[in-house]
Scaffold this active site. Sequence first.
Site, PDB file in Angstrom:
ATOM      1  N   CYS A 383      69.597 -15.644  43.590  1.00 44.73           N
ATOM      2  CA  CYS A 383      70.454 -15.201  42.267  1.00 44.73           C
ATOM      3  C   CYS A 383      71.348 -14.924  42.979  1.00 44.73           C
ATOM      4  O   CYS A 383      71.849 -15.614  43.952  1.00 44.73           O
ATOM      5  CB  CYS A 383      70.762 -15.065  41.067  1.00 44.73           C
ATOM      6  SG  CYS A 383      71.222 -15.647  39.418  1.00 44.73           S
ATOM      7  N   HIS A 509      65.626 -17.605  39.654  1.00 43.50           N
ATOM      8  CA  HIS A 509      64.809 -15.965  38.377  1.00 43.50           C
ATOM      9  C   HIS A 509      63.431 -17.176  39.120  1.00 43.50           C
ATOM     10  O   HIS A 509      62.421 -16.987  38.282  1.00 43.50           O
ATOM     11  CB  HIS A 509      64.842 -15.865  37.619  1.00 43.50           C
ATOM     12  CG  HIS A 509      66.212 -15.523  37.823  1.00 43.50           C
ATOM     13  ND1 HIS A 509      66.420 -13.881  37.800  1.00 43.50           N
ATOM     14  CD2 HIS A 509      67.624 -15.870  37.601  1.00 43.50           C
ATOM     15  CE1 HIS A 509      67.906 -13.737  37.903  1.00 43.50           C
ATOM     16  NE2 HIS A 509      68.623 -14.601  37.783  1.00 43.50           N
ATOM     17  N   GLU A 511      60.554 -15.047  39.147  1.00 44.92           N
ATOM     18  CA  GLU A 511      59.640 -13.535  38.863  1.00 44.92           C
ATOM     19  C   GLU A 511      59.572 -14.174  37.491  1.00 44.92           C
ATOM     20  O   GLU A 511      58.436 -13.323  36.955  1.00 44.92           O
ATOM     21  CB  GLU A 511      60.498 -12.204  38.971  1.00 44.92           C
ATOM     22  CG  GLU A 511      62.116 -12.689  38.335  1.00 44.92           C
ATOM     23  CD  GLU A 511      63.281 -12.618  39.208  1.00 44.92           C
ATOM     24  OE1 GLU A 511      64.628 -12.188  38.414  1.00 44.92           O
ATOM     25  OE2 GLU A 511      62.792 -13.957  39.416  1.00 44.92           O
TER      26      GLU A 511
END
Length: 534
Positions: A383, A509, A511
């Site tokens: 990001c 993102h 994750e």
Amino acid sequence: MSATKYIFVTGGVASSLGKGIIASSLAKLLQGRGYSVTNQKLDPYLNVDPGTLNPYEHGECYVTDDGAETDLDLGHYERFTNMPTSQANNVTTGRIYKTVINKERKGDYLGKTVQIIPHITDEIKRNVKLLGTKNKFDFVITEIGGTVGDIESLPYIEAVRQLKWELGNDALVIHLTLVPYLAASGELKTKPTQHSVKALLETGVQPEVLVLRTEHELSSDIRRKVALFCNVDPRAVIQSIDVETIYDVPLKMREEGLDAIVLEKLGLSSEGEPELKAWTKFLERHKNPKSEITIGLVGKYVELKDAYKSIAESFIHAGAANECKVNIKWIHSEKLTPANYATELKDLKGILVAPGFGHRGIEGKILAVKYARENNVPFLGICLGMQVSVIEFARNVLKLEDADSLEMNPQTHNPVINLMEEQKNVTEKGGTMRLGAYECHLKEGSNCAKAYKKLDITERHRHRYEFNNEYLKQFEDAGLKATGFNTETGLVEVVEIPDHKWFVGVQFHPEYKSTVINPHPLFVEFVRVAKSDK
């Protein structure tokens, strides 16, 4: 199983005892027995969602596929169960009150006096039952934030009391408390637990199961004593002892029989054992790595590790997949300077520049990117980390010295990171970013395409600013390639430097989607490259 069963997890004595981990572990065990399960978090604060909260206040803001900004516990739920959550899985007091007040303004209550009971509690109950009725889960496990006795939690506890009365044998309460160890006298003390359960009983709620957090083994005498004082079956007094990793907790809870006693109390068969082969295999690989590396995580909230919870957990999943222990070196971006950055970063096998907002610490992040690019160190920018990699390349390779993001410098003559068109008239900050799952098409042969082993992916977003396509040709001609695009808008989602060992910046993102059973391919590939000696 006909009716949905509702399990409520409350906490007492102290916060941060691990209600989310216990709730996730129980969900995993019930899943292992073949049931469909979802977890829900009720947060007592008045913010509508954690999206506008400083990470120092509340840790990471976790984003779901449907674009909800939620509590970080939802990340645990997804990592443990491998099931996506949604807006319905996180409810705050702010959202409850907002809904009720909006209904009152529209005249939905027909002029009645609007009160905590029944209006607020009815709205809480509606949100709890929504998951069971809409999605037809066998179990809805609802964690109530805060501790029993907090003023903020009272409407939730009252709603639980009413639901227990309404649902009868289809509802159950698990209360998590602390049994502290007094080193001076060498004793474990049950009095805080007794007081905590007494406070819960005063609200009309009797817990069926007690989970006791402890640093030392609980004797059968202590368990009997707690059971006697708290009106609980001695077999329903469960020990939750400190463990090496949170991923041990489901196995510990299975040993303690948490799932079996819960099923028994809800009138269901507790025969057999939950199937946890894949989970056990993951733990074996996690605990017995064949190699070890250190990766630098460069961010500006590193004092609070929970601010980057999903990233840290993704490295655990990817490390296990590679049979490699990943040590994270937490690097505060504000402390990186032109004089020290080379020394600070020199022994790292990989560098990750973390997401964030605002200009603080940006120059340090740019230095981290510069070091990774110039020294051929595997790099992942997430990001803002991706945006910073674009700024660094523009300044140091394209020689656009004032290149910047409009977020950091509205006066820049080279806004290589620009405000999205639809964001230009936004004045309210809450829930107005590009949020949730968006599709992305990857270029064949790119690092990302090799990692994902496919060209069309879907990833979660949380940002206002984008790569400025007006500069795309300049970047590509100089060696920074756009290798992933949003299929609808043509916006750049991924940038890479093909001449580098492994240099990837992603606007999304990754994750958020890494779980124990499905470690995220980008993290798996990042760790694989970082540990290779080529």
